[in-house]
Design an enzyme around this catalytic site. Structure first.
Site, PDB file in Angstrom:
ATOM      1  N   PHE A 151       0.879  -1.163   0.000  1.00  0.00           N
ATOM      2  CA  PHE A 151       0.000   0.000   0.000  1.00  0.00           C
ATOM      3  C   PHE A 151       0.919   1.217   0.000  1.00  0.00           C
ATOM      4  O   PHE A 151       1.930   1.233   0.710  1.00  0.00           O
ATOM      5  CB  PHE A 151      -0.910   0.002   1.232  1.00  0.00           C
ATOM      6  CG  PHE A 151      -1.877   1.146   1.229  1.00  0.00           C
ATOM      7  CD1 PHE A 151      -3.015   1.097   0.432  1.00  0.00           C
ATOM      8  CD2 PHE A 151      -1.642   2.291   1.973  1.00  0.00           C
ATOM      9  CE1 PHE A 151      -3.902   2.162   0.395  1.00  0.00           C
ATOM     10  CE2 PHE A 151      -2.525   3.362   1.947  1.00  0.00           C
ATOM     11  CZ  PHE A 151      -3.655   3.298   1.154  1.00  0.00           C
ATOM     12  N   ASP A 220       2.508  -5.121   8.124  1.00  0.00           N
ATOM     13  CA  ASP A 220       1.340  -4.251   8.045  1.00  0.00           C
ATOM     14  C   ASP A 220       0.104  -5.144   7.959  1.00  0.00           C
ATOM     15  O   ASP A 220      -0.088  -5.857   6.966  1.00  0.00           O
ATOM     16  CB  ASP A 220       1.453  -3.345   6.819  1.00  0.00           C
ATOM     17  CG  ASP A 220       0.249  -2.429   6.661  1.00  0.00           C
ATOM     18  OD1 ASP A 220      -0.851  -2.776   7.141  1.00  0.00           O
ATOM     19  OD2 ASP A 220       0.395  -1.368   6.033  1.00  0.00           O
ATOM     20  N   TYR A 245     -10.152   0.531  11.146  1.00  0.00           N
ATOM     21  CA  TYR A 245     -11.427   0.962  10.558  1.00  0.00           C
ATOM     22  C   TYR A 245     -11.886   0.063   9.416  1.00  0.00           C
ATOM     23  O   TYR A 245     -12.883   0.343   8.789  1.00  0.00           O
ATOM     24  CB  TYR A 245     -11.394   2.427  10.114  1.00  0.00           C
ATOM     25  CG  TYR A 245     -10.230   2.855   9.259  1.00  0.00           C
ATOM     26  CD1 TYR A 245     -10.171   2.550   7.908  1.00  0.00           C
ATOM     27  CD2 TYR A 245      -9.193   3.598   9.808  1.00  0.00           C
ATOM     28  CE1 TYR A 245      -9.111   2.969   7.124  1.00  0.00           C
ATOM     29  CE2 TYR A 245      -8.122   4.029   9.038  1.00  0.00           C
ATOM     30  CZ  TYR A 245      -8.091   3.715   7.699  1.00  0.00           C
ATOM     31  OH  TYR A 245      -7.037   4.129   6.932  1.00  0.00           O
ATOM     32  N   LYS A 246     -11.146  -1.016   9.170  1.00  0.00           N
ATOM     33  CA  LYS A 246     -11.562  -1.956   8.139  1.00  0.00           C
ATOM     34  C   LYS A 246     -12.291  -3.116   8.825  1.00  0.00           C
ATOM     35  O   LYS A 246     -13.448  -2.965   9.217  1.00  0.00           O
ATOM     36  CB  LYS A 246     -10.356  -2.426   7.339  1.00  0.00           C
ATOM     37  CG  LYS A 246      -9.626  -1.271   6.618  1.00  0.00           C
ATOM     38  CD  LYS A 246      -8.425  -1.783   5.842  1.00  0.00           C
ATOM     39  CE  LYS A 246      -7.560  -0.642   5.304  1.00  0.00           C
ATOM     40  NZ  LYS A 246      -8.225   0.160   4.273  1.00  0.00           N
ATOM     41  N   ARG A 400     -12.908  -4.148  -6.307  1.00  0.00           N
ATOM     42  CA  ARG A 400     -12.632  -4.834  -5.045  1.00  0.00           C
ATOM     43  C   ARG A 400     -13.937  -5.110  -4.296  1.00  0.00           C
ATOM     44  O   ARG A 400     -14.792  -4.220  -4.166  1.00  0.00           O
ATOM     45  CB  ARG A 400     -11.743  -3.980  -4.132  1.00  0.00           C
ATOM     46  CG  ARG A 400     -10.369  -3.685  -4.674  1.00  0.00           C
ATOM     47  CD  ARG A 400      -9.420  -3.198  -3.570  1.00  0.00           C
ATOM     48  NE  ARG A 400     -10.048  -2.220  -2.682  1.00  0.00           N
ATOM     49  CZ  ARG A 400      -9.510  -1.764  -1.551  1.00  0.00           C
ATOM     50  NH1 ARG A 400      -8.314  -2.227  -1.167  1.00  0.00           N
ATOM     51  NH2 ARG A 400     -10.126  -0.872  -0.816  1.00  0.00           N
TER      52      ARG A 400
END
Lengths: 425, 425
Positions: A151, A220, A245-246, A400
């Site tokens: 990312f 990560d 927050y995912k 996605r």
């Protein structure tokens, strides 16, 4: 669809394909939902609007109890107790306390995980921390290997961490890292799950290879924490960071977490030694003496409103195991891939190819589909969203679809694939 | 009380002293409150419990509209719109938008202020940014002068910033900075108001001295933003940071702000180049290209719940000017000091001496009293709090009383001094 694998075979045709207009898949979804032990957990989330929400890998849905918790924190803890809440409402200890709620989800014993700051800031702390320990052990170790598909923020921050510690970054595809680590490697920074393709990197093997070469590891976990077992302690990971927050549903921009392995804590030399990480913050001493333990990873005053939302969101894990979530995740993504094969066959105008590995051991909790032509992807996702199927789009051509087993139903997967088939046609 | 200044004189005796048991001061407080144009603003805050809350310099009181705003953000923006809120609810632009709400309070034109991260993290960004620009202009500038009385986190972070850029820190008392800056000075980091004593440092003069010596300035406005005029643009400050949970009432641990002067923005080389500061974040490019403007100071995903609370808290400034706040602040602290002299005279068992300058030009928006004996301060503050007068205590012997003109009444000041007199006696 360019996937050459046969998606219908003999008697499986009607069950596996859309020859009957998808009725068999609808029935199968219903049966899977009825048999799903996690199905009741969905009621804890704000998902009654008929949307098939497959973007929990970007922003987790709202856990309903967060509403009352935040209202209480605002009206009572802030509004009435005010400053007293730092001690009386447990505000000061929130970073460690919430860190210890996340710990079992990532395979960490208590006392090694602390919450606060953004993922990017924590990548900086962890990477500089790893590079400094490596350099202290062997000054010849000056190379930071970074997952080439990382990312972006990890890569940008890695460059800064390397520059500020006299090291250099070398991007390496994750699969090639075991062959790339060597005597000059200080640390390796890898994404556990590739945000774009949904591929799960092999944390045990890559960590073992780095350790064997004497290099430090920084993982990560943004796309794996709360989605699948991680096993930080078991596999000897040095540092890890992740967002909340995912799959942890902590809310938009909720604070990230930092894992500092216990035996490395005394050696963790933070590049952001804020007063919250001081051994005695309220001594207001002019000289810095780092605290012991995970709170050495703290920096400034914790952001209490966001911490409270996150803490409440994490209560769901009192009743749910990561293993159960992982099992359902694989079943959901298997089923979705089957539905996509059935509904979005070779006949469609826009064709899609899964980028996410079919092999369970290499799959995270999302399915990414590459569009052909690539520039169709943006408009396709817009149409999906307009029809109540929410995934997201990553340039240039990737659709996605994230699967959060806490609230995603098999009927969501079936519907998403069916609407996708319509839109692609 | 060791203050030698006469606090009673002729006919002023009954008005100024407590010879009448404080009745004159009570009447005066009432008259001052009745004449106070800011008095109605207090109704916007959660302050109906009878507390004299004089700790807004640590945690500002709750602005009542924050409750509904947060409930809406949680239930509607997160709960219903979910991921769509990043575009549809203005989440993505929140750091710049809220920064521009703070800008007029610190004397900054739009486009130079961005909100996010803790104060400590912003001190790191600003200080490294300043040191890098100084070094680019003249590599011989390697010294970072730091206000010797700084709030500790600035000093700790300054050490890290210096270490990571090849510079060295030298602590210097703020008043001596003009004589200390020289050709080797890269940057100067100063607190606008001393957190401990409440002394206001001379921003125009210190900034001018640093500029004349070719050094960059970083001002910490934690105790001045929202309390008094700052004039960043007018005085040519290079960088500034500040917190939003004190006089700006943004909530516990609310995100801090960073000011990057417009002409320096193209040269700001962030040590935390997270993806939010990329010129095109959603290109997800592997190489970092910094954005233009203040958003170059962003790092990771903004913390929306806290941002929303802060944004709502700032709406009060649509009706209030910083000048009006400053005028009331000085009147409040003048009156409080007079009341303290009246109620806590030399007769008390524990004596208190103001550490805060009497001169308006050198006073922030708090009054600090040093206790003699020093170890009495902690128990004294505990007793005050038990009697509904909330200030705070800083080791070893300082009682702090903060005055937030948006909601502090003159009757609070009178009562606090009266209760203090009782407790000290």
């Amino acid at each position: 669809m360019s996937d050459a694998a046969p998606h219908t075979a003999g008697g499986a045709h009607t069950a596996d394909g859309a020859a009957d207009g998808g009725q068999a898949l609808v029935r199968e979804a219903r049966a899977l939902d009825e048999a799903d032990a996690l199905a009741p957990v969905r009621d804890r989330f704000a998902l009654t609007d008929g949307t098939a929400y497959l973007d929990g890998n970007s922003l987790g849905a709202l856990p309903l109890p967060v509403r009352d918790r935040l209202a209480h924190v605002v009206a009572h803890e802030w509004g009435e107790l005010r400053i007293r809440s730092w001690s009386e409402s447990g505000w000061w200890e929130a970073p460690e306390r919430i860190g210890d709620r996340i710990a079992p989800l990532i395979g960490a014993a208590p006392g090694q995980t602390v919450v606060g700051d953004s993922t990017s800031v924590n990548v900086f702390k962890a990477t500089v921390g790893a590079l400094r320990i490596a350099a202290a052990d062997d000054p010849a170790r000056t190379e930071l290997l970074v997952d080439a598909a990382t990312f972006p923020t990890d890569g940008y921050i890695a460059e800064s961490a390397a520059r500020m510690t006299g090291c250099a970054v070398r991007p390496v595809p994750a699969a090639e890292l075991p062959g790339a680590v060597g005597p000059g490697t200080a640390a390796v920074l890898v994404n556990h799950v590739d945000y774009r393709t949904g591929e799960l990197n092999d944390l045990p093997a890559l960590t073992a290879a780095a350790r064997a070469a004497g290099a430090r590891t920084v993982w990560d976990l943004c796309h794996s924490a709360g989605a699948l077992p991680v096993g930080l302690d078991e596999h000897g990971v040095d540092f890890a960071v992740g967002c909340t927050y995912k799959f942890l549903n902590g809310g938009p921009g909720a604070p990230a977490f930092l894992y500092l392995r216990r035996d490395l804590q005394p050696r963790f030399d933070s590049p952001l030694p804020g007063w919250n990480s001081h051994a005695d913050p309220f001594a207001m001493a002019s000289g810095y003496t780092p605290a012991e333990g995970a709170l050495r990873g703290r920096v400034g005053t914790p952001d209490i409103l966001s911490m409270a939302a996150l803490e409440e969101a994490l209560t769901v894990w009192e009743e749910v195991t990561v293993d159960a979530v992982r099992a359902k995740s694989l079943a959901l993504t298997d089923f979705f891939l089957r539905c996509v094969r059935a509904y979005a066959g070779e006949r469609t105008a826009v064709r899609v190819t899964p980028l996410t590995p079919g092999e369970h051991a290499r799959r995270g909790s999302q399915v990414s589909l590459l569009c052909d032509p690539v520039d169709a992807a943006g408009p396709v996702m817009e149409k999906l969203i307009a029809r109540g199927v929410v995934g997201d789009f990553r340039r240039p051509g990737v659709l996605r679809f994230g699967f959060t087993p806490l609230y995603t139903a098999f009927r969501d997967a079936e519907r998403a694939a069916r609407v996708l088939g319509d839109v692609l046609a």
